[in-house]
Design an enzyme around this catalytic site. Sequence first.
Site, short mmCIF file in Angstrom:
data_model
loop_
_atom_site.label_atom_id
_atom_site.label_comp_id
_atom_site.label_asym_id
_atom_site.label_seq_id
_atom_site.Cartn_x
_atom_site.Cartn_y
_atom_site.Cartn_z
N SER A 147 -12.29 3.72 -8.19
CA SER A 147 -10.69 3.41 -8.15
C SER A 147 -9.55 4.10 -8.28
O SER A 147 -10.25 4.98 -7.85
CB SER A 147 -10.99 1.59 -8.31
OG SER A 147 -10.01 1.38 -8.06
N ASP A 297 -4.04 3.93 -4.14
CA ASP A 297 -4.96 4.39 -5.38
C ASP A 297 -6.08 5.63 -4.46
O ASP A 297 -6.33 5.81 -3.14
CB ASP A 297 -5.90 3.69 -6.30
CG ASP A 297 -6.12 2.76 -5.56
OD1 ASP A 297 -6.45 2.23 -3.97
OD2 ASP A 297 -7.25 1.70 -6.36
N ASP A 299 -9.00 4.86 -3.48
CA ASP A 299 -10.06 3.71 -2.25
C ASP A 299 -8.99 2.75 -2.07
O ASP A 299 -9.33 1.77 -0.85
CB ASP A 299 -10.80 3.47 -3.26
CG ASP A 299 -10.83 2.82 -3.86
OD1 ASP A 299 -9.65 2.57 -4.26
OD2 ASP A 299 -11.63 0.97 -4.44
N ASP A 301 -7.67 0.36 -2.80
CA ASP A 301 -7.61 -0.83 -2.20
C ASP A 301 -6.39 -1.65 -2.67
O ASP A 301 -5.86 -3.10 -3.01
CB ASP A 301 -8.82 -1.55 -2.82
CG ASP A 301 -9.54 -0.82 -3.82
OD1 ASP A 301 -8.00 0.10 -4.16
OD2 ASP A 301 -10.27 -1.77 -4.85
#
Length: 564
Positions: A147, A297, A299, A301
Site C-alpha cells: 500500500s 498511493d 496500489d 486503493d
Amino acid sequence: MGYLDIYKDWIENDCFDKSIRDELKHIASEKEIEDRFYKELEFGTGGLRGIMGAGTNRLNKYTIGKVTLGLGNYLIDSYGMNVCESRGVVIGFDTRNNSKSYAQVTADVLSGLGIRVYLMKNARPTPQLSFSVPYYNALAGVVITASHNPKEYNGYKVYDEYGGQLVPSQADQVIRFVNNVKDYRLINFAGNDSLISIIDNTDAFVDKVFKQQRIEDRKAKLNLNIVYTPLHGSGRVPVSKILEMDGFTCVSLVDEQANDDGNFSTVKSPNPEDKDALILGIELAKELNADIVLGTDPDCDRVGVAVKNSSDEYQLLTGNQIGALLMDFIIQHTDLDELEKPAIIKTIVTSELGAKIAEKNDVEVFSTLTGFKYIGEKITQFERAKDNDDLTRNYDYLFGYEESYGYLCGTHARDKDAVVSSMLICEMAAETKSQNKTLIDKLNDIYEEYGYYKDLLESFTLKGKDGVEKINGMMTKLREQCPFSDIERILDFSKVTFEEHGFGTYPISNVLKYELKDGSWVAVRPSGTEPKIKIYYSIRGNNKNEANIRLEVIQSTIKTHMGL
C-alpha cells in the site's frame, strides 16, 4: 533452534539463492541478525507485510513461497484439484521494488501445485485485483503490495472468491496450512507455464467503474482544472482512463511522478494522507491555477485531495472530510426510492459525520472493525442475503469508507478503490465549482447543518522485538487504568463482542475505544501490518476553535498516560 542457528543454516544451505546468502554474510550486527531471525514473518488477517530482505522475519522469495504453498494446499484441500485447475487464482502486483518478481514466484508455486493462475501483465490497482477474481470466476486472488508504506516494505494480501480480502474466520484456515510448511526445501519454485495465463482486463474494470457516474454535466466537467499524481504507482493508467471517459479534459499529470518507481524517489513516503507527498502536485497546481489535486498511493486503493481555498492556498482534506463529502454527494445523486433498504458502511474509527448525513436521509448505517476487508465482507453478506431471499439482511449497498482515505462506491470491487473515488471526487468538485463554490465551502455547509467534527490520527512507530513489547505494554496499561474521567462508555473489542443488525458479532480485535460524555471519542489499536500503535481522535464541538482546544487536552491526557 535459536535465531543464530537458523541464521547459520540460511548461510550454509545451498537451497537458498546465493544472493540471499551473500546478503546475510555481510550483516555485522548480532542485533540485526536477531531481528531477521527471531521469528517467522507472520501471515495474519492483514496478510503478509514486512521489510524486504533475507531472513525468516523479512519479505523475500522464500517467505513468499511459504505462504503461497500454504495457500495452495488450503485451496486444494478445500476445493479439490480439478476445481483448482479449472478456476484458479488471480495474481496482481503494484509498482514496488520486487512486486513483479514476487508475483511471478507466487504464480510459479501455485502452478507447480497444479493450480491455474491468471497473472496480470502490468502493475495495476488492488481494486482491479478485487474486481478480477469474480470476473475470471477464480477461487482466490493475491496482490503483492504494501500500500502506502515506505520503499523498504512489501506485502502479500489474499482475497476470497467474491473479491474480498480474507477476514479472520477465513484467514485462520489458511494460516493453519501456512504454519504446516516447516521446511523451505519443500517449496517448488519451478512452476508450470502451461497453467499460467497473462492477463490485462483494465478496460473491463474501467467500464465497470464508469457505471458509478453520478453527473453528466459536460460543461461543468470541462471547466474543472485537475492535477493528478499517481505517486509512481499503479493508478496512472486506470485513473487517466476513467477521468477521460467521464468527460474531464483538463487533467495534468505530475510528470516527475508518472513513472513506475519502486524507490518513490520524489517523496519521503508515497502516502497521499501526507501533504508532503502532494508537494509536486500542489506546485504544478499553482502554476496551472488548478482547482483540485488528486494523489493515489502505489496500489491505487487510497486517494488524497488538496483543494484551492478562498485564500488561493491548497488545503489537504482529511479522509473523514472526503468521506463525508462523498456521502452527501452520492446520496444527493442517487434515487433512494429505487432502493428497498439503502445502507452505508464505515469503520469504528471513522468519524460519525458521514453517519449523521446517512441517517438524516433514512439510510441505514453499519459499523465494522478497522480494515476495509470487513466492509467488503458486509457487501457480500448483503448480496448473498438477496440471493437467499433473506429479507432481514437484504440491504442495498450504497457507499463504504474508512478514515484512512479509502472509499468504495459500487459493488464492482470488495476493497477500497481510488479509481472510482477519483472520478466521483472530480464530479463533486465540478458541480460545486459550477455553483461558484469549492469543496471547502461545501464542507462548511455540512458543518453548519450537522455540527463541527475535528478528527486526527497519530501513529507511533516502535520497531523490532522491543517495540512489540512496548506496544503490548501500552495496551495492557490502557486496559488496567482508564486515562479519562468523563467516560460515557469503554468498548474493549478484545474482550467483548458486539452484535449489529442481526449479522452476528464483531470478531475479537485488539482495539480500545473510549466514548466521552460530550460526544467525542478516542480509539487506540496496534497496526495489524506495521510496527505502529495508532491513536484515533474524533472531537465533537460547536465550532472549530472549541474542538481544537478540546483536542489538545485529550491528546495530552492519553499520550501522557501511554508514555508517548
